[in-house]
Design a protein around this motif. Structure first.
Motif, PDB file in Angstrom:
ATOM      1  N   ASN A   1      27.044  31.077  49.638  1.00 41.44           N
ATOM      2  CA  ASN A   1      25.778  30.624  50.195  1.00 41.44           C
ATOM      3  C   ASN A   1      24.828  30.407  49.014  1.00 41.44           C
ATOM      4  N   VAL A   2      24.431  29.170  48.794  1.00 41.75           N
ATOM      5  CA  VAL A   2      23.603  28.840  47.635  1.00 41.75           C
ATOM      6  C   VAL A   2      22.271  29.581  47.678  1.00 41.75           C
ATOM      7  N   LYS A   3      21.709  29.772  48.858  1.00 44.68           N
ATOM      8  CA  LYS A   3      20.378  30.340  48.992  1.00 44.68           C
ATOM      9  C   LYS A   3      20.324  31.847  48.800  1.00 44.68           C
ATOM     10  N   THR A   4      21.450  32.542  49.036  1.00 41.67           N
ATOM     11  CA  THR A   4      21.424  34.004  48.999  1.00 41.67           C
ATOM     12  C   THR A   4      22.381  34.628  47.988  1.00 41.67           C
ATOM     13  N   GLY A   5      23.373  33.885  47.534  1.00 34.37           N
ATOM     14  CA  GLY A   5      24.392  34.456  46.658  1.00 34.37           C
ATOM     15  C   GLY A   5      25.496  35.168  47.418  1.00 34.37           C
ATOM     16  N   GLU A   6      25.465  35.134  48.758  1.00 37.71           N
ATOM     17  CA  GLU A   6      26.511  35.776  49.552  1.00 37.71           C
ATOM     18  C   GLU A   6      27.837  35.037  49.387  1.00 37.71           C
ATOM     19  N   ILE A   7      28.897  35.797  49.202  1.00 42.62           N
ATOM     20  CA  ILE A   7      30.226  35.219  49.081  1.00 42.62           C
ATOM     21  C   ILE A   7      30.814  35.101  50.485  1.00 42.62           C
ATOM     22  N   LEU A   8      31.044  33.887  50.921  1.00 42.90           N
ATOM     23  CA  LEU A   8      31.574  33.637  52.265  1.00 42.90           C
ATOM     24  C   LEU A   8      33.093  33.666  52.288  1.00 42.90           C
ATOM     25  N   ALA A   9      33.707  33.325  51.190  1.00 44.89           N
ATOM     26  CA  ALA A   9      35.167  33.380  51.067  1.00 44.89           C
ATOM     27  C   ALA A   9      35.520  33.502  49.594  1.00 44.89           C
ATOM     28  N   MET A  10      36.595  34.249  49.319  1.00 44.71           N
ATOM     29  CA  MET A  10      37.099  34.388  47.951  1.00 44.71           C
ATOM     30  C   MET A  10      38.612  34.512  48.066  1.00 44.71           C
ATOM     31  N   ALA A  11      39.304  33.413  47.797  1.00 42.44           N
ATOM     32  CA  ALA A  11      40.749  33.353  48.026  1.00 42.44           C
ATOM     33  C   ALA A  11      41.516  33.348  46.720  1.00 42.44           C
ATOM     34  N   ASN A  12      42.682  33.982  46.751  1.00 38.85           N
ATOM     35  CA  ASN A  12      43.620  33.970  45.632  1.00 38.85           C
ATOM     36  C   ASN A  12      44.995  33.556  46.144  1.00 38.85           C
ATOM     37  N   TYR A  13      45.722  32.839  45.324  1.00 39.69           N
ATOM     38  CA  TYR A  13      47.105  32.500  45.667  1.00 39.69           C
ATOM     39  C   TYR A  13      47.910  32.358  44.373  1.00 39.69           C
ATOM     40  N   PRO A  14      49.090  33.016  44.284  1.00 40.34           N
ATOM     41  CA  PRO A  14      49.751  33.855  45.273  1.00 40.34           C
ATOM     42  C   PRO A  14      48.949  35.113  45.601  1.00 40.34           C
ATOM     43  N   SER A  15      49.193  35.633  46.798  1.00 36.54           N
ATOM     44  CA  SER A  15      48.489  36.808  47.277  1.00 36.54           C
ATOM     45  C   SER A  15      49.510  37.817  47.798  1.00 36.54           C
ATOM     46  N   PHE A  16      49.083  38.696  48.720  1.00 37.30           N
ATOM     47  CA  PHE A  16      49.997  39.686  49.281  1.00 37.30           C
ATOM     48  C   PHE A  16      49.517  40.085  50.666  1.00 37.30           C
ATOM     49  N   ASP A  17      50.415  40.683  51.420  1.00 40.40           N
ATOM     50  CA  ASP A  17      50.117  41.143  52.771  1.00 40.40           C
ATOM     51  C   ASP A  17      49.784  42.635  52.697  1.00 40.40           C
ATOM     52  N   ALA A  18      48.534  42.988  52.972  1.00 40.40           N
ATOM     53  CA  ALA A  18      48.110  44.387  52.868  1.00 40.40           C
ATOM     54  C   ALA A  18      48.801  45.284  53.886  1.00 40.40           C
ATOM     55  N   SER A  19      49.350  44.703  54.948  1.00 39.07           N
ATOM     56  CA  SER A  19      50.028  45.499  55.965  1.00 39.07           C
ATOM     57  C   SER A  19      51.519  45.654  55.675  1.00 39.07           C
ATOM     58  N   ASP A  20      51.998  45.082  54.569  1.00 40.46           N
ATOM     59  CA  ASP A  20      53.411  45.168  54.202  1.00 40.46           C
ATOM     60  C   ASP A  20      53.520  45.265  52.682  1.00 40.46           C
ATOM     61  N   LEU A  21      53.145  46.425  52.149  1.00 36.44           N
ATOM     62  CA  LEU A  21      53.071  46.597  50.700  1.00 36.44           C
ATOM     63  C   LEU A  21      54.442  46.621  50.026  1.00 36.44           C
ATOM     64  N   LYS A  22      55.509  46.829  50.792  1.00 41.20           N
ATOM     65  CA  LYS A  22      56.832  46.865  50.185  1.00 41.20           C
ATOM     66  C   LYS A  22      57.188  45.516  49.556  1.00 41.20           C
ATOM     67  N   LYS A  23      56.610  44.448  50.077  1.00 45.85           N
ATOM     68  CA  LYS A  23      56.915  43.115  49.549  1.00 45.85           C
ATOM     69  C   LYS A  23      55.882  42.643  48.525  1.00 45.85           C
ATOM     70  N   ALA A  24      54.843  43.435  48.283  1.00 44.50           N
ATOM     71  CA  ALA A  24      53.766  43.012  47.385  1.00 44.50           C
ATOM     72  C   ALA A  24      54.191  43.120  45.924  1.00 44.50           C
ATOM     73  N   LYS A  25      53.750  42.148  45.132  1.00 51.59           N
ATOM     74  CA  LYS A  25      53.973  42.172  43.688  1.00 51.59           C
ATOM     75  C   LYS A  25      52.671  42.556  43.001  1.00 51.59           C
ATOM     76  N   ALA A  26      52.766  43.403  42.000  1.00 56.10           N
ATOM     77  CA  ALA A  26      51.566  43.908  41.329  1.00 56.10           C
ATOM     78  C   ALA A  26      50.704  42.773  40.773  1.00 56.10           C
TER      79      ALA A  26
END
Length: 576
Positions: A254-279
């Protein structure tokens, strides 16, 4: 009879002496020893605070769960049946549970920690109905130990973070992201119950029972928008995969407030399945990775020159085919002959040569001072861990370094630093510290104060208007971002096709493609910055990162009620 009398007398004397010793000579010590033999203590775990998005959508919460323990003296006779039931609901094979259920010389073994409450309900029901024996559940015990769940899975996982296993195997403390940054506040403070029980573990009904209540953790509402976050992640994934890049990230603010509305990374990981996550995929590259910004840096250079009165949009520049800088030769991304461009044309066509010629007119100290005021060279202060500072040059830099810095080489920034700086330039010259926290509440629902740095002016309002006008020309005819027009909206933008510095080899290898833009141009509200690292299929910012930017903005603008533009973009003068 005589010996019996002697024996009774001796026993009486011994008992009397013992009673005198216990009750008369040192009663307090023996009372304390007796109390310690029946004293039991167990923790009362605090409930970890919930993390939600700006609309109340749960991103992380603590769900009811238990630790399952067993008393082998009670479970041993029925171990085979109990082991089969446990394996059915907890996984593994019955053999995995037979050993602890029959372990000798102990009355306590841990079966499994943090078992969801509904799973234990199924176990208890099966134990209660096993065969004709109704006592199978007698040796199985539980204690409360909530489990952390992430309903969104991979949505915002790099921002929200996850918990790590402690030495006892429990997921209890933050390891990444916001879970780590606010671990103490989210965790709260465990309580404790102290009570008296028999050696067999049965509570003494009228015995001492002292409870220190747990203090549950603080809950946080983030500025993220889960639906916009998901859209951003999907758009980013498409451009990274299609260009066969190493990775990418995208920031929506949001330009007026500095609020971050989205912050995406890819590749990413599934927080509900950490066995498949890569550091390597669990960090947040938008704040932790530093890069040479390339041509997006020109927005900052032009803002510094406009603020210092060194240029206007119509300032005329003679742009040769190449330009010497010490023993280096500066060129543009495409070969050309001599050009006559305005300052607007230089930015719109992203001319390195024209940018350097304009920047040479202003004192080096003035340029560097502006860059530092824009936040380069220090952390933004966003409420997330692992933020890099980047590196901004000193005012004593040599002339050739000043030339490089002017068009985006010879310094390093994070994606969030650059996005925040450009947002400040477009926001009438007022910089807002980027934030991820919307609000916080304690366990009783009372508001918890959240520190907010005061906005600060980085350039004049007039300079902001000039840079905004020049950035709009980037998306017009003749601009490098002409393909990035948004239907119904006037927009501003800047492409970036930066040479990628490889720290391992110490050389420039490949490219970093980027695109930053905001809309509507007449009053910028939402800004998006997309970065794609080392693409193979293409390398220009407009063709690699641009499609993701465009898709994100077309979703975000109407979602936030930003009205379409009602006026046409002014005709930009690019040459003379």
């Amino acid at each position: 009879m005589k010996w019996l009398v002697v024996l009774v007398v001796c026993a009486t004397i011994f008992s009397s002496g013992r009673l005198i010793q216990i009750q008369g000579l040192d009663p307090q010590a023996y009372a304390a020893q007796a109390a310690s033999l029946v004293k039991r203590s167990q923790p009362l775990p605090a409930v970890r605070g919930t993390i939600t998005d700006r609309n109340g959508q749960v991103l992380a919460e603590s769900s009811p769960a238990v630790d399952i323990t067993a008393d082998p003296t009670a479970t041993g006779p029925h171990a085979t049946t109990i082991a089969g039931i446990l394996a059915t609901h907890l996984g593994g094979s019955p053999a995995d549970y037979l050993e602890p259920l029959t372990r000798p010389n102990t009355r306590y073994v841990m079966i499994k920690r943090q078992v969801p409450a509904h799973t234990y309900d199924l176990i208890r029901a099966d134990l209660a109905t096993a065969g004709d024996d109704k006592q199978y559940a007698g040796g199985i015990w539980t204690s409360t130990n909530s489990i952390r769940t992430y309903p969104g899975g991979s949505v915002a996982s790099n921002v929200v973070g996850v918990l790590k296993q402690d030495d006892d195997g429990v997921y209890r403390s933050g390891a990444y992201g916001f879970e780590y940054a606010r671990d103490t506040q989210l965790a709260g403070k465990d309580g404790r119950e102290v009570y008296q029980a028999s050696p067999a573990g049965t509570r003494i009904p009228l015995g001492t029972n002292e409870i220190t209540p747990a203090e549950n953790g603080t809950s946080y509402q983030l500025t993220l928008d889960s639906e916009l976050q998901w859209t951003t992640e999907q758009s980013l994934k498409k451009v990274v995969d299609s260009s066969k890049a190493h990775f990418g990230y995208a920031i929506v603010m949001n330009v007026k407030t500095g609020e971050i509305l989205a912050m995406a990374n890819y590749p990413s990981f599934d927080a509900s399945d950490l066995k498949k996550a890569k550091a390597d995929d669990m960090g947040n590259r938008a704040i932790s990775d530093s890069l040479e910004p390339g041509s997006v840096e020109k927005v900052l250079t032009f803002a510094a020159m406009a603020d210092g009165g060194w240029i206007t949009p119509d300032t005329e520049v003679h742009v040769p085919a190449s330009l010497k800088s010490a023993d280096l030769t500066i060129t543009d991304s495409e070969d050309h002959g001599d050009l006559r461009l305005t300052a607007t044309g230089v930015l719109a066509q992203s001319s390195n040569i024209g940018t350097v010629q304009l920047a040479r007119q202003m004192p080096k100290a003035d340029l560097i001072s502006h860059l530092q005021n824009f936040g380069l060279g220090r952390k933004t202060g966003v409420e997330l861990p692992g933020e890099a500072s980047g590196w901004a040059p000193k005012t004593t830099l040599p002339d050739y370094s000043r030339d490089q810095v002017a068009f985006g080489q010879g310094l390093s920034v994070t994606g969030l630093q650059l996005a925040s700086a450009v947002a400040g330039i477009l926001n009438d010259g007022v910089y807002n510290t980027p934030t991820i926290v919307a609000s916080a509440t304690d366990a009783n629902g009372k508001t918890v104060a959240v520190d907010r740095p005061q906005p600060r002016r980085v350039i004049s309002e007039q300079a902001s208007q000039m840079v905004t006008q020049m950035m709009e020309a980037v998306t017009g005819n003749g601009g490098t971002g002409a393909q990035m027009t948004l239907p119904g909206y006037r927009s501003v933008g800047k492409t970036a096709t930066a040479q990628r510095y490889d720290q391992t080899s110490g050389k420039y290898v490949g490219y970093t493609a980027g695109y930053i833009g905001a809309a509507p141009a007449e009053d910028p509200q939402i800004l998006t910055y997309v970065v794609v690292d080392n693409p193979v299929n293409g390398h220009y910012g407009s063709t690699v990162a641009g499609p993701a930017y465009k898709e994100i903005m077309q979703y975000a603008l109407p979602r936030y009620g930003v009205l379409p533009s009602t006026t046409k973009a002014p005709v930009a003068k690019l040459d003379w």
